[in-house]
Scaffold this active site. Structure first.
Site, short mmCIF file in Angstrom:
data_model
loop_
_atom_site.label_atom_id
_atom_site.label_comp_id
_atom_site.label_asym_id
_atom_site.label_seq_id
_atom_site.Cartn_x
_atom_site.Cartn_y
_atom_site.Cartn_z
N ASP A 53 0.99 -1.15 0.05
CA ASP A 53 -0.04 0.09 0.13
C ASP A 53 0.71 1.22 0.06
O ASP A 53 1.31 1.51 1.07
CB ASP A 53 -0.79 0.03 1.16
CG ASP A 53 -1.75 1.31 1.51
OD1 ASP A 53 -1.81 1.97 0.41
OD2 ASP A 53 -2.50 1.26 2.39
N GLU A 61 31.02 9.36 4.22
CA GLU A 61 31.55 9.43 5.73
C GLU A 61 30.39 9.96 6.64
O GLU A 61 30.18 10.99 6.89
CB GLU A 61 32.63 10.27 5.76
CG GLU A 61 33.79 9.74 4.86
CD GLU A 61 35.04 10.80 5.05
OE1 GLU A 61 34.92 11.71 5.87
OE2 GLU A 61 36.31 10.29 4.58
N GLU A 106 28.95 10.59 10.29
CA GLU A 106 29.35 10.63 11.47
C GLU A 106 27.85 10.41 12.38
O GLU A 106 26.85 10.63 11.92
CB GLU A 106 29.93 11.94 11.79
CG GLU A 106 31.11 12.27 11.18
CD GLU A 106 31.51 13.65 11.14
OE1 GLU A 106 32.88 13.97 10.89
OE2 GLU A 106 30.91 14.51 11.19
N GLU A 121 35.11 10.94 17.16
CA GLU A 121 34.81 12.01 16.42
C GLU A 121 35.19 13.22 17.58
O GLU A 121 35.45 13.01 18.74
CB GLU A 121 33.90 12.50 15.61
CG GLU A 121 33.94 11.93 14.12
CD GLU A 121 35.03 12.94 13.37
OE1 GLU A 121 35.49 14.16 14.19
OE2 GLU A 121 35.46 12.54 12.18
N GLU A 140 32.72 8.17 14.46
CA GLU A 140 32.60 7.57 12.76
C GLU A 140 33.46 6.23 12.47
O GLU A 140 34.44 5.78 13.04
CB GLU A 140 33.32 8.85 11.90
CG GLU A 140 33.39 8.56 10.53
CD GLU A 140 34.18 9.78 9.64
OE1 GLU A 140 34.71 9.27 8.58
OE2 GLU A 140 34.24 10.82 10.33
N HIS A 153 30.44 13.61 4.97
CA HIS A 153 31.31 13.79 3.89
C HIS A 153 31.13 12.74 2.53
O HIS A 153 31.18 11.62 2.89
CB HIS A 153 32.70 14.36 4.22
CG HIS A 153 32.74 14.85 5.49
ND1 HIS A 153 33.85 14.66 6.22
CD2 HIS A 153 32.33 15.90 5.99
CE1 HIS A 153 33.60 15.76 7.36
NE2 HIS A 153 32.75 16.55 6.84
N ARG A 175 40.25 21.62 5.10
CA ARG A 175 38.93 20.91 5.60
C ARG A 175 37.98 22.13 5.80
O ARG A 175 36.86 21.75 6.18
CB ARG A 175 39.20 19.89 6.71
CG ARG A 175 39.52 18.70 6.33
CD ARG A 175 39.99 17.76 7.59
NE ARG A 175 40.02 16.41 7.31
CZ ARG A 175 41.24 16.11 6.70
NH1 ARG A 175 42.28 16.82 6.37
NH2 ARG A 175 41.31 14.82 6.28
N GLU A 207 35.83 15.72 -2.53
CA GLU A 207 35.03 15.42 -1.31
C GLU A 207 34.18 16.59 -1.04
O GLU A 207 34.75 17.59 -0.79
CB GLU A 207 36.09 15.16 -0.21
CG GLU A 207 35.49 14.97 1.12
CD GLU A 207 36.30 14.85 2.39
OE1 GLU A 207 35.82 14.88 3.34
OE2 GLU A 207 37.54 15.01 2.26
N ARG A 242 31.97 18.53 1.56
CA ARG A 242 31.94 18.41 2.79
C ARG A 242 30.59 19.02 3.71
O ARG A 242 30.53 18.84 4.53
CB ARG A 242 32.96 18.96 3.64
CG ARG A 242 34.46 18.36 3.06
CD ARG A 242 35.82 18.86 3.73
NE ARG A 242 35.68 19.07 5.24
CZ ARG A 242 35.94 18.12 5.96
NH1 ARG A 242 36.41 16.79 5.47
NH2 ARG A 242 36.22 18.28 7.32
#
Length: 476
Positions: A56, A135, A137, A219, A226, A275, A346, A364, A366
């Protein structure tokens, strides 16, 4: 780790070998939530696998109306794995949703949308494979309470690791005093890292369900963790996110704790991101690699980044799809909102890992977080990236300085665009900017998604007073 089965015949043989009693069919809605229905093994045969399992669709948020509720689950047999948590042997199978009224893959099925995005990349002659490495977390808390009523609202989370517990008297144990403190949780040894055994259990069970685990660590924030897993193709990577979240939540639950992927559960400490490492390939060659360029990334790779940045405000409606998402995207918490790229840095929204060779060169992103539906988030980023490749969009950068140190005026002076600051801003951007999605995402889906997010997230959030508003406004 590879597949457990590769064909319908192998599926039934595997089930017999493992004395499977139940087949659990899993599918994903537009929020990214997993739903399931469980069949007795005796009721499953080749015929129903080929025809599809009925269900459904009107009882799933933002899906079918009640007068067109009948839908089918098409089992992807190659995804089958044994559920490590059930009392009786149960095999889980990922499913795509099929629309019997249009005789096609359901246009609101996230997994089907991601498959269509990859086909689109191939049809353009750009890429025949797309690899994603998320990645995710997460926090592990000992307790969570929240209330939301007409006259009161509030929440409280607790972890023994929290610095606020330094003066707590525990009735059945002593206060250890070993705590990471705010922003002090990156890679501490035990006993400050109190979850060594818990993460190890998670890592082992993740391997049982088919993920290739690389590492696990504490972390930055209190109670934050992580676990790193190996990348996969766009569908496999999104499937893995669903497995990952399931295992992490269940292991925490079975140990008397609670896990959350909520982007910002703690004010003043780091939040949870997702990330996402990405690369496009064709004929076995990494299209993002060019030796000698900045960070060995090719012009196509930079155009891909440029496309994501060009459409970032609309992309955010899928990669950061909750009001809480934007409480994480603040400078100084490793949650970049400045749309530039860099190697090693970063604080940039896109990091290009330093010194990667031909097979490992990637970009990457972020800014995404784990409240995103992984299938939709990956597909939307790829569609934006493909548009950037076609339009040869060049992103601003590289910028190797600490972008968290820049003031808002300095960011504007440098002409660097930013992520939206609210979910409303992201959704309004999606209304203005969605042509890049049209080859795969239908107008019907986009309109439904926008309306659902406004009605479920934006309007209720904007209409509720908060504790902080009482603090600043009550005495005015």
């Amino acid at each position: 780790m590879g597949k457990f089965v590769n064909s319908t015949e192998e599926f039934f043989a595997y089930c017999e070998e493992n004395d499977v009693q139940f087949v659990d069919l899993r599918f994903t809605d537009i929020k990214g939530a997993w739903h399931h229905v469980t069949y007795r093994m005796s009721a499953v045969n080749v015929g129903i696998i080929e025809a599809g399992f009925p269900f459904d669709g009107s009882s799933v948020d933002a899906w079918q109306p009640i007068n067109k509720s009948d839908m089918l689950l098409k089992a992807d047999i190659g995804t089958a794995f044994l559920d490590p948590f059930t009392a009786d042997p149960t095999i889980i199978v990922f499913c795509d949703v099929y629309d019997i009224y249009k005789n096609q893959a359901y246009e609101r099925c996230p997994r089907s949308i991601a498959k269509a995005a990859l086909k689109h990349a191939d049809s353009l002659g750009i890429a025949d494979a797309a690899y994603f490495g998320p990645e995710n977390e997460f926090f592990v808390f000992d307790d969570v309470k929240f209330t939301d009523d007409i006259h009161e609202a509030g929440y409280r989370v607790d972890t023994e690791e929290g610095g606020w517990n330094s003066g707590t008297t525990y009735p059945d144990m002593y206060n250890t005093g070993h705590r990471p403190g705010t922003k002090g949780g990156y890679f501490p040894g035990a006993p400050t890292d109190s979850a060594v055994d818990l993460r190890a259990e998670m890592m082992l069970v993740l391997e049982q369900v088919g993920l290739e685990v690389v590492l696990g660590h504490h972390e930055v924030a209190q109670g934050q963790h992580e676990i790193g897993i190996v990348f996969s193709d766009i569908i496999g990577a999104a499937d893995n996110v669903q497995k990952y979240k399931y295992v992490v939540k269940m292991i925490a639950h079975l140990n008397g704790k609670t896990a959350t992927f909520m982007p910002k559960p703690l004010y003043g400490d780091n939040g949870n991101g997702m990330h996402v490492h990405q690369s496009l390939w064709k004929d076995g060659k990494n299209l993002f690699y060019k030796e000698g360029n900045y960070a060995n990334v090719s012009e196509m790779g930079l155009n891909y980044v440029g496309g994501i940045f060009k459409h970032a405000r609309a992309v955010a409606a899928f990669t950061n799809p909750t009001t809480n998402s934007y409480k994480r995207l603040l400078p100084g918490f490793e949650a970049p909102s400045v749309l530039t790229y860099s190697s090693q840095n970063r604080s940039a929204s896109c990091r290009i890992p330093y010194g990667a060779g031909e097979k490992a060169t990637r970009v990457e992103m972020r800014f995404p977080d784990s409240t995103a539906c992984p299938y939709l988030a990956f597909a939307v980023m790829m569609m934006a990236g493909l548009d950037g490749i076609q339009s040869k969009v060049v992103p601003i950068g590289p910028m190797d300085e600490d972008l968290f140190e820049l003031t808002l005026d300095e960011i504007r002076e440098k002409g660097i665009p930013q992520m939206p600051h609210t979910l409303r801003g992201a959704l309004e951007a999606l209304i203005r900017d969605n042509d890049f999605l049209k080859p795969v995402f239908t107008d019907e889906f986009l309109n439904s998604y926008q309306a659902y997010r406004f009605e479920r997230d934006v309007f209720p959030d904007e209409g509720r007073p908060t504790a902080y508003e009482f603090k600043t406004t009550y005495q005015c």
